[in-house]
Design an enzyme around this catalytic site. Structure first.
Site, PDB file in Angstrom:
ATOM      1  N   TRP A 176      46.202 -25.731  -9.170  1.00  0.00           N
ATOM      2  CA  TRP A 176      47.060 -26.766  -8.593  1.00  0.00           C
ATOM      3  C   TRP A 176      48.483 -26.495  -9.070  1.00  0.00           C
ATOM      4  O   TRP A 176      48.689 -26.209 -10.253  1.00  0.00           O
ATOM      5  CB  TRP A 176      46.644 -28.186  -9.017  1.00  0.00           C
ATOM      6  N   GLU A 209      43.963 -26.589  -4.916  1.00  0.00           N
ATOM      7  CA  GLU A 209      44.008 -28.053  -4.754  1.00  0.00           C
ATOM      8  C   GLU A 209      45.296 -28.468  -4.068  1.00  0.00           C
ATOM      9  O   GLU A 209      46.386 -28.267  -4.595  1.00  0.00           O
ATOM     10  CB  GLU A 209      43.907 -28.710  -6.139  1.00  0.00           C
ATOM     11  N   LYS A 250      47.985 -31.234  -2.100  1.00  0.00           N
ATOM     12  CA  LYS A 250      48.528 -32.552  -2.434  1.00  0.00           C
ATOM     13  C   LYS A 250      49.464 -32.980  -1.324  1.00  0.00           C
ATOM     14  O   LYS A 250      49.989 -32.140  -0.583  1.00  0.00           O
ATOM     15  CB  LYS A 250      49.267 -32.443  -3.775  1.00  0.00           C
ATOM     16  N   ASP A 306      41.009 -33.691  -3.933  1.00  0.00           N
ATOM     17  CA  ASP A 306      41.335 -34.748  -4.896  1.00  0.00           C
ATOM     18  C   ASP A 306      41.615 -35.989  -4.061  1.00  0.00           C
ATOM     19  O   ASP A 306      42.507 -35.978  -3.206  1.00  0.00           O
ATOM     20  CB  ASP A 306      42.575 -34.321  -5.711  1.00  0.00           C
ATOM     21  N   HIS A 313      45.104 -37.348  -3.153  1.00  0.00           N
ATOM     22  CA  HIS A 313      46.075 -36.424  -2.570  1.00  0.00           C
ATOM     23  C   HIS A 313      46.185 -36.475  -1.056  1.00  0.00           C
ATOM     24  O   HIS A 313      46.559 -35.492  -0.420  1.00  0.00           O
ATOM     25  CB  HIS A 313      45.746 -34.992  -3.000  1.00  0.00           C
ATOM     26  N   HIS A 316      38.031 -33.553  -7.219  1.00  0.00           N
ATOM     27  CA  HIS A 316      38.634 -34.316  -8.308  1.00  0.00           C
ATOM     28  C   HIS A 316      38.472 -35.766  -7.915  1.00  0.00           C
ATOM     29  O   HIS A 316      39.094 -36.211  -6.947  1.00  0.00           O
ATOM     30  CB  HIS A 316      40.133 -34.002  -8.451  1.00  0.00           C
ATOM     31  N   ASP A 366      49.342 -41.311  -5.767  1.00  0.00           N
ATOM     32  CA  ASP A 366      48.436 -40.524  -6.599  1.00  0.00           C
ATOM     33  C   ASP A 366      48.574 -40.960  -8.057  1.00  0.00           C
ATOM     34  O   ASP A 366      48.998 -40.195  -8.912  1.00  0.00           O
ATOM     35  CB  ASP A 366      48.812 -39.034  -6.434  1.00  0.00           C
ATOM     36  N   ASP A 412      46.320 -41.856 -10.271  1.00  0.00           N
ATOM     37  CA  ASP A 412      45.284 -41.445 -11.217  1.00  0.00           C
ATOM     38  C   ASP A 412      44.791 -42.567 -12.115  1.00  0.00           C
ATOM     39  O   ASP A 412      44.635 -42.393 -13.321  1.00  0.00           O
ATOM     40  CB  ASP A 412      45.747 -40.232 -12.033  1.00  0.00           C
ATOM     41  N   ASP A 415      39.487 -36.660 -12.487  1.00  0.00           N
ATOM     42  CA  ASP A 415      40.919 -36.444 -12.697  1.00  0.00           C
ATOM     43  C   ASP A 415      41.652 -37.778 -12.691  1.00  0.00           C
ATOM     44  O   ASP A 415      42.151 -38.210 -11.666  1.00  0.00           O
ATOM     45  CB  ASP A 415      41.475 -35.514 -11.602  1.00  0.00           C
TER      46      ASP A 415
HETATM   47  C1  RNT Z   1      47.896 -33.354  -9.819  1.00  0.00           C
HETATM   48  C2  RNT Z   1      46.532 -32.813  -9.610  1.00  0.00           C
HETATM   49  C3  RNT Z   1      45.975 -31.999 -10.743  1.00  0.00           C
HETATM   50  C4  RNT Z   1      46.239 -32.599 -12.104  1.00  0.00           C
HETATM   51  C5  RNT Z   1      45.477 -31.961 -13.228  1.00  0.00           C
HETATM   52  C6  RNT Z   1      46.011 -32.336 -14.552  1.00  0.00           C
HETATM   53  O1  RNT Z   1      48.296 -34.203  -8.853  1.00  0.00           O
HETATM   54  O2  RNT Z   1      45.652 -33.834  -9.277  1.00  0.00           O
HETATM   55  O3  RNT Z   1      44.629 -31.799 -10.552  1.00  0.00           O
HETATM   56  O4  RNT Z   1      45.990 -33.983 -12.119  1.00  0.00           O
HETATM   57  O5  RNT Z   1      45.434 -30.613 -13.036  1.00  0.00           O
HETATM   58 ZN    ZN Z   2      43.556 -33.333  -9.200  1.00  0.00          ZN
END
Ligand code: RNT
Ligand code: ZN
Length: 414
Positions: A181, A220, A222, A254, A257, A281, A289, A291, A321
């Site tokens: 990523w 990955e 986004k 993810d 994303h 993720h 995003d 998290d 994640d």
């Molecule tokens: C960031 C991505 C990525 C990170 C990690 C720490 O937007 O989701 O995966 O969160 O690699």
């Molecule tokens: Zn991620």
């Protein structure tokens, strides 16, 4: 109600609870090490998230080094049922006293302490190159940079990461997921959207050129990051096309994303006809995003249903994640990971075959009725039995363990 009685209720719908428990116990969840220290890592003096990644909160007691992170991870793992893997980031390299190398020079030996830890506790490992929080991120770009020195540095870092992942796999007799990523993007309207993507494609081709038997490669995408609102080089279309045209490279989803009404639950069965692996993720985006800690919510259950009812437990590689620095970090790990296990169990306990038959027969009324009735089946009894068999606390009593650890260990870190 007892476990046996709950089992009967599910059996009446044709659901085999014992088979569900067995399947759940065999499925590993890759737990991200970075919840323990707010994505800080060990390799930068002024470490900490930056360049497209943000952690908020200042709850006391974050892990400051390998020993602390290891101890915290273990504490969390002891309260989470099921098989576990550790998802490592390259910035968690463990250096011997006085040693330091930059990310393009990292070697397997810097991760031997993690491999020893994994072996000791029966964890698998997954890996991630760390292309953020580093002075070589220039103008928000890494693998797509127009500066050849910058691009070379990050290509070399990703090559080093793949080799490390490969050796970890060899040592553990396992396949290690290596997830690329990058934060690359722009705050304002680009004058050139294609150039960075052409450079990223070339960088990735260089990175993946070497055949490494123990690595599962993935990229990955986004949609945007804070400070990078107008353009993301590694967008969904870019990486999806990249993975589709490069055998052995997979597209990691993810669920933070995508645009807010897009759902990863629907993307899984869209990719299954084309890919034999789908890394995930699992996170919880709140407006962006962000998290947040994963909840046992509708979309988590829907993601888990798509994995289970499509027979994709072996194809979907589940990773977590999220990183919340505003609450106890160990509790965050435990809540999120237990919820993913709950989501999988919930999905395994649905009368999936019957529901499919109703759909194919056009009986949408009965399909809706049964889906809704299943929500209030005695799921909790089965969950508690799973925890009991896994030797972890069956209910909220795990919180006492975390509180004691907080008082005895975390609050003494200053
Ligand atoms: C960031 C991505 C990525 C990170 C990690 C720490 O937007 O989701 O995966 O969160 O690699
Ligand atoms: Zn991620």
């Amino acid at each position: 109600m007892s476990f046996e009685q709950a089992k009967e209720r599910y059996a009446a719908l044709g659901v085999d609870v014992e088979a569900a428990l067995e399947q759940l116990a065999g499925k590993a969840i890759s737990i991200h090490c970075w919840q323990g220290d707010d994505v800080t890592g060990f390799d930068q003096k002024n470490g900490g998230a930056g360049d497209g990644i943000q952690t908020t909160g200042n709850y006391p007691g974050k892990a400051r080094n390998f020993e602390e992170l290891k101890a915290d991870f273990l504490q969390a793992a002891s309260l989470i049922p099921g098989k576990k893997r550790i998802s490592l980031h390259a910035c968690y390299a463990v250096f011997a006293d006085g040693e330091w190398v930059d990310r393009n020079m990292l070697e397997y030996r810097h991760f031997i302490p993690w491999v020893d830890f994994a072996k000791e506790h029966g964890f698998g490992i997954d890996f991630n190159p760390t292309c953020f929080s580093h002075p070589m991120i220039r103008d928000g770009l890494s693998l797509s940079s127009p500066d050849e020195t910058v691009r070379r540095f990050w290509i070399d870092h990703c090559i080093a990461s793949r080799r490390i992942a490969n050796e970890i796999g060899a040592q553990l007799g396992d396949q290690v997921l290596n997830n690329v990523w990058i934060p690359d993007g722009m705050k304002d309207i680009p004058a050139d959207r294609l150039g960075p993507r052409m450079r990223l494609m070339d960088s990735l081709d260089q990175i993946f050129a070497e055949k490494l038997p123990n690595v599962i490669d993935c990229v990955e995408s986004k949609v945007f990051g804070i400070g990078l609102e107008s353009y993301t080089v590694g967008s969904n279309e870019f990486y999806m096309s990249y993975a589709a045209t490069r055998p052995g490279v997979y597209n990691l989803l993810d669920n933070g994303h995508y645009h807010p009404t897009e759902v990863v639950s629907d993307k899984i069965p869209a990719l299954l006809p084309f890919f034999d692996k789908i890394p995930l993720h699992i996170t919880r985006p709140v407006r962006w995003d962000s998290d947040h800690v994963v909840l046992f919510d509708d979309e988590l259950r829907e993601i888990c249903k798509e994995i289970v009812r499509n027979g994709a437990l072996d194809k979907v590689l589940i990773g977590l994640d999220f990183f919340d620095a505003s609450i106890n970090r160990i509790a965050a790990w435990v809540i999120g990971a237990r919820n993913v296990q709950k989501g999988l169990l919930f999905a395994l306990l649905q009368p999936n075959e019957a529901l499919k038959e109703m759909q194919d027969a056009g009986d949408f009324t009965q399909r809706l009725m049964l889906m809704e009735e299943c929500k209030t089946l005695p799921f909790g009894e089965i969950w508690e039995e799973f925890c009991r068999r896994e030797n972890v606390p069956v209910d909220h009593s795990w919180y006492e363990v975390v509180k004691t650890y907080e008082n005895d260990v975390l609050l003494k870190r200053g």
